[in-house]
Every structure is written in C-alpha cells, then in structure tokens.
Write an enzyme that holds these catalytic residues in place. Structure first.
Site, mmCIF file in Angstrom:
data_model
loop_
_atom_site.group_PDB
_atom_site.id
_atom_site.type_symbol
_atom_site.label_atom_id
_atom_site.label_comp_id
_atom_site.label_asym_id
_atom_site.label_seq_id
_atom_site.Cartn_x
_atom_site.Cartn_y
_atom_site.Cartn_z
ATOM 1 N N HIS A 1 0.736 -1.222 -0.029
ATOM 2 C CA HIS A 1 -0.086 0.218 0.077
ATOM 3 C C HIS A 1 0.786 1.234 0.176
ATOM 4 O O HIS A 1 0.432 2.317 -0.452
ATOM 5 C CB HIS A 1 -1.005 -0.057 1.188
ATOM 6 C CG HIS A 1 -2.235 -0.918 0.715
ATOM 7 N ND1 HIS A 1 -2.320 -2.435 1.008
ATOM 8 C CD2 HIS A 1 -3.195 -0.725 0.290
ATOM 9 C CE1 HIS A 1 -3.026 -2.758 0.771
ATOM 10 N NE2 HIS A 1 -3.992 -1.906 -0.007
ATOM 11 N N GLU B 1 -11.710 -10.159 -5.444
ATOM 12 C CA GLU B 1 -10.415 -10.316 -5.295
ATOM 13 C C GLU B 1 -9.901 -11.549 -4.539
ATOM 14 O O GLU B 1 -8.725 -11.717 -4.005
ATOM 15 C CB GLU B 1 -9.880 -8.989 -4.219
ATOM 16 C CG GLU B 1 -10.500 -8.541 -3.273
ATOM 17 C CD GLU B 1 -10.288 -7.317 -2.562
ATOM 18 O OE1 GLU B 1 -9.176 -6.640 -2.820
ATOM 19 O OE2 GLU B 1 -10.993 -6.881 -1.727
ATOM 20 N N ASP C 1 -4.852 -8.301 -4.943
ATOM 21 C CA ASP C 1 -5.250 -9.287 -3.989
ATOM 22 C C ASP C 1 -5.564 -10.752 -4.837
ATOM 23 O O ASP C 1 -5.180 -11.903 -4.441
ATOM 24 C CB ASP C 1 -6.450 -9.019 -2.819
ATOM 25 C CG ASP C 1 -5.758 -8.314 -1.555
ATOM 26 O OD1 ASP C 1 -4.833 -8.653 -1.229
ATOM 27 O OD2 ASP C 1 -6.335 -7.184 -1.106
ATOM 28 N N CYS D 1 -9.912 -2.328 -10.446
ATOM 29 C CA CYS D 1 -9.167 -1.241 -9.489
ATOM 30 C C CYS D 1 -7.774 -1.405 -9.070
ATOM 31 O O CYS D 1 -7.262 -0.818 -8.303
ATOM 32 C CB CYS D 1 -10.317 -0.653 -8.746
ATOM 33 S SG CYS D 1 -10.499 -2.078 -7.409
HETATM 34 C C1 PEP Z 1 -6.515 -4.918 -4.897
HETATM 35 O O1 PEP Z 1 -6.578 -5.638 -4.239
HETATM 36 O O2 PEP Z 1 -6.259 -5.122 -5.966
HETATM 37 C C2 PEP Z 1 -7.351 -3.633 -4.540
HETATM 38 C C3 PEP Z 1 -7.680 -2.660 -5.267
HETATM 39 O O3 PEP Z 1 -7.226 -3.221 -3.098
HETATM 40 P P1 PEP Z 1 -5.982 -3.030 -2.041
HETATM 41 O O4 PEP Z 1 -4.751 -2.896 -3.077
HETATM 42 O O5 PEP Z 1 -6.545 -1.780 -1.430
HETATM 43 O O6 PEP Z 1 -6.186 -4.256 -1.319
HETATM 44 MG MG MG Z 2 -7.705 -5.744 -2.113
#
Ligand code: PEP
Ligand code: MG
Length: 559
Positions: free
Chosen positions: A188, A430, A454, A501
């Site tokens: 993140h 995910e 994920d 996303c």
């Molecule tokens: C993902 O898992 O691709 C996602 C968009 O959420 P995060 O990266 O916040 O887990």
């Molecule tokens: Mg995620």
C-alpha cells in the site's frame, strides 16, 4: 558519486536532499533528577508545545473536514492540561524525583488502565487518547519527531519501510520522492506513492548509509536508480530525462476532453483510485470520469481513534461534492493484513492476510460498519455515490452487508435525513471464491470491481508484501487473466458492469486484453489516466480480440 540500485515502483525523476524518516523511539530513558524544579519546567514547556501542535491540528482538521473533526484534537488539548493528569506528573517529578519522560509514561499508563477498566465504552476509548497525548508530550521532551519530516525544504524520504499508517500521515508537500530498504511493488505504500504521483524506489537493502543524510540525491522511479552526489554527466542525463517527462506530460495534456474510445469505436471508462478527498483535485486535473475506488480505510489510518459518523460524513461529502456529480465509488473499511490500526485492538494473527480483515471485521463488529454506512448514505445526498464491499468470499456476506445498508436507509428515512435512492452497491472481486461464485454474486449487486492486487495474491498463493517472491507474484499469470474473463462473462450475463481497480488496470501491456475481455471500467492512479487514454485511442480491438482471447484460453498458455 554513489550509485544504488533498487526497484522503481512509481515513475518519475526527482532531485533533492536525502532525509531519513524519523520513527519515535520505543524505549524511554528513566533516571533520577536532582533539580526537580528544572525538570518540572521542562515538562511544562513540552506540555505547552504539545497543546500548541494540537491546536494547529484542530485548525487543519476543521478546515479540511469540519468542526466534528477538530473536536478530537481539542479533546486531546484538554487532556494534556487536565488537572489530575498534571498533578500526577508533578508528584512523580517532585516527590519521586523521576525524569519528565518517565513521569509522563507512568502517568499515561495509570490513566489508560483506569479508563480501560471503566464500564462505559466511551471512557474505555479514552485510554488510547491519554496514551496518544502523552506520546506527543514525550516527543516534545525528547525532540524526536513522531514519524514526521522536520525539514524546511522538500526532501527525498528514505526509510527502512513505511507502514500505510505512517505514509498517510506524512506531510505530502515535503516529499519529492521515496526510497525504502524493503517493501514490494503492490504494497500500500507503493500504491500511495503512485496515487500521489511521487517517484518511489523500494528494495535498496542496506545500501543507504546514515552519513548520506542531507546530501543531494536523484532518483529515477522508472529504472529504480538512486544516485547520491551525481557527477556532472549523470546529473545532466537525469535532468534531461526529467525535462522529457515534463514534455510527455504536456503532450498528454492534449488528450484532456477526448473520449476513451478505441479506433473501432469501443468505449471504456477511465476512473481513479484515491485515498483521501484531497486527491480529488488530481482526479479532476487528469480528466478522469470518476472515482472507481476510494480506499476509505486511509481515513481511519489517519485518525488516532475511531472516526465519528460526522467526521466521515464530512470527508465523503467533500469527495462527492468536489467531484461535481461524477461517480465516486467508496469502498467500505478494508483494514487488516498490512493495514493495521492500533485503536482497533485486533489480536495478533498468524496469517493476517487470511485473517480478520475488511468486510469480515465489519460484519463481526457491526457498530463500526453501521457508523460508516450512515456517513456514506448521508453523504450520498451530495453527489453520485457507489458503495463497494471488499474481500468478499460468499453470497451470505453480501446479503448481510446489504441488510445493514437497508437498516441504515430505514433509520435515515425515520429521522428525516436526506439520502440518494440511486446508490449503486458493488463488491470487490479479489478472492478465487468470489471469481468462482461470480455468477451468483452478480445477482446481488450492481457492479464488480476486480482487485487484482489481492486476486493475484490469493489465486497464486503468493504474498503481495513479500519482495523476495518477485517473479512468483505475477499478475499476468493466465490464472489471473482467465479469472478476469470469467468474472466479466458472468457479470455481463447478469447485467452487471465490471471494473478493474487493482494496479494491473494501469498496465498498458494489458489494455488490449482488457478491452477484448469487455471490461467496462479501469480505475487507476490519477497520473495514469492520460497515458491509458492514449493507449485506448491507439487500439483497434477488432484486430486483436480474437487472437488475444484464444491465447488466453489456449493450451499453450501455461506460464
Ligand atoms: C486490490 O486488492 O487489488 C485492491 C484494489 O485493493 P487493495 O490494494 O487496497 O487491497
Ligand atoms: Mg484488495
């Protein structure tokens, strides 16, 4: 000149002084003082400094998110000068002859224990506040800046690693670039760097020495190179690259206002991922169609205690109204795994990525979920809102979450509080379970958004945080791409739209594949919008579709 090689995870060239991130020391020195009056004066000065800082934070919060947001810091101000708290510290210094840091630490522990033992949940929660306030006073005493950047000029920030909670609290105007010893591209922190449009390099190991602090450094986020005190040729080369990047950006500017349409007329929405209402400026500045993912947990990570309904309402309302009617999909709280929050007091887990996280926490602790959903629905009156649940594995979870939405809508109706009746409900896809159940899940929601970060992690059983797994964490793996196709087919059969996303959405080498599969929306960091638009506008889907789809499903495609 010193050259160091790492892995670039957010593109761009940046130049500035190197600055090491300061983390608060966890051990407090404890000693006996002779001059107790002088020690008391030291405490009073630190207390005053803490109160002043809290006043500034309250003003900042008021300007950004309203009076309710400021209240937390004002309460902390009051706590810092609470008479009983102050008297306990005075006794420890003047009677026990303890140094001020130790006196504050002991008093904080006593008060926190007292609050935690109270029946009332409100007072129990004050335990975290008293620790927080005391931590601030101790920082003022020791001079150690708590996770801050104590520099008058913007810097290239170096750290062993940065937790998401540390990254969100940094003063962005002070950061030209990031370098971390560890980390991974889909962590993140890397995602935040990309959202902020700041060049970042990870995985430099122990090559950065403390004596480099303050020296001029140039980083290149596309190659992963870090150069300290570059020689004239290297500096000229990198500055030229910086200039070229500026020119490319200027060229891309011309695409503003143009549709995201392929040469053969297929359209796709290009939206943005954000972590705070402040990011909306970059979304609009890059001409994105909306927000496909607002990671609401960053709001929680930025607070010292559970954000109240009003605090959240103000933040969501700001994002929605600043977007001027363009859609904003807000993901409900997705903490756990690498996004840990102290005040949630979650027990330590062996496998946090597989543990109590995201929607699981919301369903297990409905009071937290309820507060967030009330804030979201109240904010829906100010724009076009979508609500999205993360880490779904089962249909029953979605049904339960929707029931909670229904309860909130009924409450607001009873209370006469306005909300929109046009809020789309969606889920993140995910987990492999969500992929395999996507035909059933599609009957419960308005949209799917594929979280490929994920989805790659869980499909390939490969930790997204672990830099050593390198080539094993491969989002291009046919298992991931086939999963996306399956989700898209099941969604469309049921009249549900599908977005991506995860970070893969911005991978231009896959844009043709996503168009061929029929993905409806790509949600990417603001800086990736225009390059993606350019790629879409250069693509002729009908020419590549058949081959790409047959490659995807071919027996030969067995990486
Ligand atoms: C993902 O898992 O691709 C996602 C968009 O959420 P995060 O990266 O916040 O887990
Ligand atoms: Mg995620």
């Amino acid at each position: 000149m010193i050259s160091i090689q790492g892995k670039g995870v957010s593109t761009g060239v940046a130049l500035g002084p190197l600055y090491f991130y300061q983390r608060a020391k966890s051990t407090i020195r404890r000693y006996e003082v002779e001059d107790t009056d002088a020690e008391w004066t030291r405490f009073k000065a630190a207390q005053e400094k803490a109160i002043e800082q809290l006043g500034e934070l309250a003003e900042k919060a008021r300007a950004e998110a309203g009076d309710e947001a400021a209240l937390l810091f004002e309460t902390h101000q009051m706590m810092a000068e609470d008479m009983e708290y102050e008297e306990a510290i005075q006794t420890a210094i003047q009677e026990t002859k303890l140094n001020a840091e130790a006196a504050v630490t002991d008093t904080a522990a006593q008060f926190a224990e007292m609050f935690a033992a109270m029946e009332d949940a409100y007072f129990q929660a004050r335990a975290a506040d008293v620790k927080d306030v005391s931590g601030r006073i101790i920082s003022a005493l020791t001079g150690v800046v708590q996770g801050g950047i104590d520099s008058p000029v913007p810097v290239i920030l170096a750290a062993d690693d940065l937790a998401p909670s540390e990254t969100v609290q940094l003063d962005k105007s002070k950061i030209l670039g990031f370098i971390t010893e560890g980390g991974s591209g889909s962590s993140h922190t890397a995602i935040l760097a990309r959202t902020m449009g700041i060049p970042a390099i990870i995985g430099v190991g122990n090559q950065l020495k403390p004596e480099y602090e303050g020296r001029e450094v140039i980083i290149d986020g596309s190659t992963g190179s870090v150069v300290i005190e570059a020689d004239a040729d290297t500096k000229a080369h990198l500055l030229k690259k910086m200039e070229e990047q500026k020119k490319t950006r200027e060229m891309l500017e011309k695409l503003k206002g143009q549709p995201n349409e392929t040469l053969d007329g297929q359209s796709i929405r290009v939206y943005c991922n954000i972590g705070s209402p402040d990011d909306v400026a970059a979304v609009l500045g890059n001409d994105a169609g909306g927000v496909g993912l607002f990671r609401s947990e960053f709001l929680y990570l930025n607070c010292d205690d559970y954000p109240t309904e009003d605090y959240q309402f103000e933040a969501y309302k700001k994002a929605l109204s600043d977007m001027g009617g363009k859609e904003v999909v807000i993901r409900t709280l997705d903490i756990g795994a690498d996004k840990q929050i102290g005040y949630f007091n979650m027990p330590k887990e062996e496998n946090p990525a597989l543990g109590n996280r995201a929607l699981r926490i919301c369903l297990n602790r409905p009071e937290i979920f309820h507060t967030q959903l009330r804030a979201l629905y109240r904010a829906s009156a100010f724009g076009k809102l979508g609500i999205m649940f993360p880490m779904v594995t089962s249909v029953w979870e979605v049904k339960e979450a929707k029931k909670m939405c229904e309860r909130v809508r009924e409450e607001l109706t009873r209370e006469g509080i306005p909300f929109s009746d046009d809020v789309e409900i969606g889920i993140m896809i995910e987990t492999p379970a969500a992929v395999l159940m996507s035909d059933r899940l599609a009957k419960e929601v308005d949209f799917f958004s594929c979280g490929t970060n994920d989805l790659t992690q869980y499909t390939l059983a490969c930790d997204r945080q672990n830099a050593d797994l390198g080539r094993f964490y491969n989002p291009h793996h046919p298992a991931v791409l086939r999963a996306l196709k399956m989700v898209c087919d099941n969604a469309h059969k049921n009249g549900v739209w599908v977005g991506i996303c995860g970070e893969l959405g911005a991978d231009l080498s896959l844009t043709e594949t996503f168009l061929s599969i029929g993905i409806d929306e790509l949600s990417v960091s603001p800086r990736s919008v225009l390059p993606l638009r350019q790629k879409i506008r250069e693509t002729n889907v009908s020419l590549v579709k058949e081959k790409l789809l047959s490659d995807l499903l071919s027996d030969e495609n067995t990486i």
